[in-house]
Design a protein around this motif. Structure first.
Motif, PDB file in Angstrom:
ATOM      1  N   SER A  23      12.803  10.633  -6.984  1.00  0.00           N
ATOM      2  CA  SER A  23      11.389  10.970  -7.046  1.00  0.00           C
ATOM      3  C   SER A  23      10.810  10.960  -5.638  1.00  0.00           C
ATOM      4  CB  SER A  23      10.649   9.955  -7.910  1.00  0.00           C
ATOM      5  OG  SER A  23      10.633   8.702  -7.274  1.00  0.00           O
ATOM      6  N   SER A  25       8.515   9.052  -4.543  1.00  0.00           N
ATOM      7  CA  SER A  25       8.326   7.694  -4.042  1.00  0.00           C
ATOM      8  C   SER A  25       9.629   7.141  -3.465  1.00  0.00           C
ATOM      9  CB  SER A  25       7.803   6.773  -5.143  1.00  0.00           C
ATOM     10  OG  SER A  25       8.742   6.661  -6.182  1.00  0.00           O
ATOM     11  N   SER A  28      10.012   8.712  -0.064  1.00  0.00           N
ATOM     12  CA  SER A  28       9.116   8.119   0.933  1.00  0.00           C
ATOM     13  C   SER A  28       9.591   6.723   1.326  1.00  0.00           C
ATOM     14  CB  SER A  28       7.672   8.087   0.436  1.00  0.00           C
ATOM     15  OG  SER A  28       7.534   7.255  -0.684  1.00  0.00           O
ATOM     16  N   GLU A  29      10.175   5.979   0.371  1.00  0.00           N
ATOM     17  CA  GLU A  29      10.724   4.666   0.703  1.00  0.00           C
ATOM     18  C   GLU A  29      11.907   4.795   1.662  1.00  0.00           C
ATOM     19  OE1 GLU A  29      11.679   2.567  -2.888  1.00  0.00           O
ATOM     20  OE2 GLU A  29       9.632   2.747  -3.636  1.00  0.00           O
ATOM     21  N   GLN A  32      10.565   5.753   5.108  1.00  0.00           N
ATOM     22  CA  GLN A  32       9.993   4.597   5.781  1.00  0.00           C
ATOM     23  C   GLN A  32      11.069   3.622   6.237  1.00  0.00           C
ATOM     24  OE1 GLN A  32       5.776   3.523   4.103  1.00  0.00           O
ATOM     25  NE2 GLN A  32       7.081   4.064   2.361  1.00  0.00           N
ATOM     26  N   ARG A  64       1.847   7.984  12.532  1.00  0.00           N
ATOM     27  CA  ARG A  64       2.733   8.141  11.371  1.00  0.00           C
ATOM     28  C   ARG A  64       3.814   7.054  11.364  1.00  0.00           C
ATOM     29  NH1 ARG A  64       2.710  10.416   6.376  1.00  0.00           N
ATOM     30  NH2 ARG A  64       4.589  11.562   5.912  1.00  0.00           N
ATOM     31  N   CYS A  68       4.458   4.062   8.630  1.00  0.00           N
ATOM     32  CA  CYS A  68       5.762   3.744   8.034  1.00  0.00           C
ATOM     33  C   CYS A  68       6.055   2.258   8.175  1.00  0.00           C
ATOM     34  CB  CYS A  68       6.880   4.550   8.708  1.00  0.00           C
ATOM     35  SG  CYS A  68       6.912   6.280   8.264  1.00  0.00           S
ATOM     36  N   HIS A  71       4.361   0.384   5.655  1.00  0.00           N
ATOM     37  CA  HIS A  71       4.658   0.916   4.314  1.00  0.00           C
ATOM     38  C   HIS A  71       3.418   1.500   3.647  1.00  0.00           C
ATOM     39  CE1 HIS A  71       8.755  -0.504   4.432  1.00  0.00           C
ATOM     40  NE2 HIS A  71       8.290  -1.625   4.960  1.00  0.00           N
ATOM     41  N   GLU A  72       2.737   2.355   4.406  1.00  0.00           N
ATOM     42  CA  GLU A  72       1.529   2.998   3.899  1.00  0.00           C
ATOM     43  C   GLU A  72       1.737   4.475   3.582  1.00  0.00           C
ATOM     44  OE1 GLU A  72      -1.019   2.218   7.203  1.00  0.00           O
ATOM     45  OE2 GLU A  72      -1.527   0.194   6.515  1.00  0.00           O
ATOM     46  N   ILE A  73       2.946   4.974   3.738  1.00  0.00           N
ATOM     47  CA  ILE A  73       3.227   6.393   3.518  1.00  0.00           C
ATOM     48  C   ILE A  73       3.283   6.667   2.016  1.00  0.00           C
ATOM     49  CG2 ILE A  73       4.937   8.233   3.844  1.00  0.00           C
ATOM     50  CD1 ILE A  73       3.540   7.422   6.415  1.00  0.00           C
ATOM     51  N   ARG A  74       2.588   7.710   1.592  1.00  0.00           N
ATOM     52  CA  ARG A  74       2.621   8.092   0.184  1.00  0.00           C
ATOM     53  C   ARG A  74       3.354   9.406  -0.025  1.00  0.00           C
ATOM     54  NH1 ARG A  74      -3.484   6.548  -1.556  1.00  0.00           N
ATOM     55  NH2 ARG A  74      -3.216   4.313  -1.319  1.00  0.00           N
ATOM     56  N   ARG A  75       3.253  10.293   0.939  1.00  0.00           N
ATOM     57  CA  ARG A  75       3.899  11.600   0.807  1.00  0.00           C
ATOM     58  C   ARG A  75       4.702  11.919   2.057  1.00  0.00           C
ATOM     59  NH1 ARG A  75       1.361  15.733  -2.802  1.00  0.00           N
ATOM     60  NH2 ARG A  75       0.025  14.519  -4.164  1.00  0.00           N
TER      61      ARG A  75
END
Length: 117
Positions: A23, A25, A28-29, A32, A64, A68, A71-75
């Motif tokens: 997915s 998410s 993105s994990e 990051q 950016r 990372c 851990h604030e990245i959503r997309r």
């Protein structure tokens, strides 16, 4: 009446998730995690300097990279993910080659000293 459908009884919800592709998410994990690993490896000269180095390394902005780190990245765009993934892999390969070379040097030194091969 609410409850578990008889057709779904005994089926773990996690089992169906494992068969699906990753997915957004999860991507993105991983994005990051790759960025944070590079920041951590360059943190010796300070966190702000590490953010700048990693930003230049991956072609990202310092903002950016900092997002990372926290851990604030959503997309994550596909292009951004592919660029970071490819560059991270390249860096890992360079580290692997460097360690393999150092191991060869150590083995050669051991053999020259008459140690155990």
């Amino acid at each position: 009446m609410l409850g578990i459908s008889p057709t779904r009884a005994g089926i773990s919800p996690k089992a169906s998730m494992q068969a699906r592709p990753m997915s957004g998410s999860t991507l993105s994990e991983q994005f990051q995690t790759a960025v944070c690993a590079e920041v951590e490896s360059r943190r010796a000269h300070g966190l702000k300097a590490a953010f700048g180095q990693v930003a230049r390394l991956f072609g990202l902005t310092e903002r950016r990279v900092r997002a990372c780190w926290h851990h604030e990245i959503r997309r994550v765009s596909a292009d951004e993910w592919e660029l970071v993934r490819a560059r991270h892999r390249q860096l890992l390969q360079q580290r692997h080659d460097q360690l393999a070379h150092e191991m060869e040097l150590i083995m050669a030194a051991i053999q020259d000293d008459g140690g155990v091969p």
